[in-house]
Motif scaffolding. Sequence first.
Motif, mmCIF file in Angstrom:
data_model
loop_
_atom_site.group_PDB
_atom_site.id
_atom_site.type_symbol
_atom_site.label_atom_id
_atom_site.label_comp_id
_atom_site.label_asym_id
_atom_site.label_seq_id
_atom_site.Cartn_x
_atom_site.Cartn_y
_atom_site.Cartn_z
ATOM 1 N N ASP A 154 41.919 45.748 38.327
ATOM 2 C CA ASP A 154 42.540 44.602 39.005
ATOM 3 C C ASP A 154 43.285 44.980 40.277
ATOM 4 O OD1 ASP A 154 41.599 43.061 36.933
ATOM 5 O OD2 ASP A 154 43.504 43.026 35.843
ATOM 6 N N ALA A 155 43.491 46.270 40.518
ATOM 7 C CA ALA A 155 44.306 46.709 41.659
ATOM 8 C C ALA A 155 43.551 46.560 42.974
ATOM 9 C CB ALA A 155 44.716 48.163 41.473
ATOM 10 N N PRO A 156 44.270 46.244 44.032
ATOM 11 C CA PRO A 156 43.627 46.177 45.349
ATOM 12 C C PRO A 156 43.267 47.585 45.835
ATOM 13 C CG PRO A 156 45.994 45.840 45.557
ATOM 14 C CD PRO A 156 45.695 45.915 44.094
ATOM 15 N N PRO A 157 42.364 47.677 46.803
ATOM 16 C CA PRO A 157 42.017 49.002 47.344
ATOM 17 C C PRO A 157 43.269 49.729 47.823
ATOM 18 C CG PRO A 157 40.550 47.314 48.214
ATOM 19 C CD PRO A 157 41.623 46.595 47.453
ATOM 20 N N GLY A 158 43.316 51.004 47.541
ATOM 21 C CA GLY A 158 44.476 51.799 47.917
ATOM 22 C C GLY A 158 45.496 51.918 46.810
#
Length: 194
Positions: free
Chosen positions: A94-98
């Motif tokens: 679920d985490a955004p890129p980076g």
Amino acid sequence: CPVRDLIEFWKVGGGQGDVIPEDQFMGVFERFMGAVAARGAQSVYKEIIGASEDKVMWAAIGFVTSADADSLSNAKGHFIRDVFEELTARLQADAPPGMDSIFYTDLARPGSGFTWTVVEDALVNNLFTGFMVCFPVVFAVLVFATGNFLLALYATLSIAMIVVGVLGAVQSYHKWDLGIAESIAGVIVIGFSV
């Protein structure tokens, strides 16, 4: 919580909402760290936030569980580690890129807790690998040395029963799961039995 403190600092400075816009983030972050340093609390945040000139490199979110690493059985420790593995996988998905390089560790006692569950797994696997190697080799050596198939079979089964008896007693009477000490003891028992 550094994230909550950062967002609160941003709101006090006139920001709106719970998300700091990307183009403003580093400026807000630098002002926040400057304000924290002015209060003399920077050392607390230096341990849990790492930043370069133009971006935040890492952040740690600490928490305490009710699990006591000293009293956890191997099975319970593995259960807790598996829960963290599942949670980490969901957060990574679920985490955004980076921000998808999330991992967990046991910082309060480095080198214990979760780290030892991996070592225990390796030692238990090595114990069973030792069983798979030891018994056929013992049987072959005994057949070669005695020239008697039945005697070799009885001797090999005797060794297997000694190992099963010792490890079974540890599990049955002491309620110990196979862990580091039990795996090492199992290898020793095989060696003495042979």
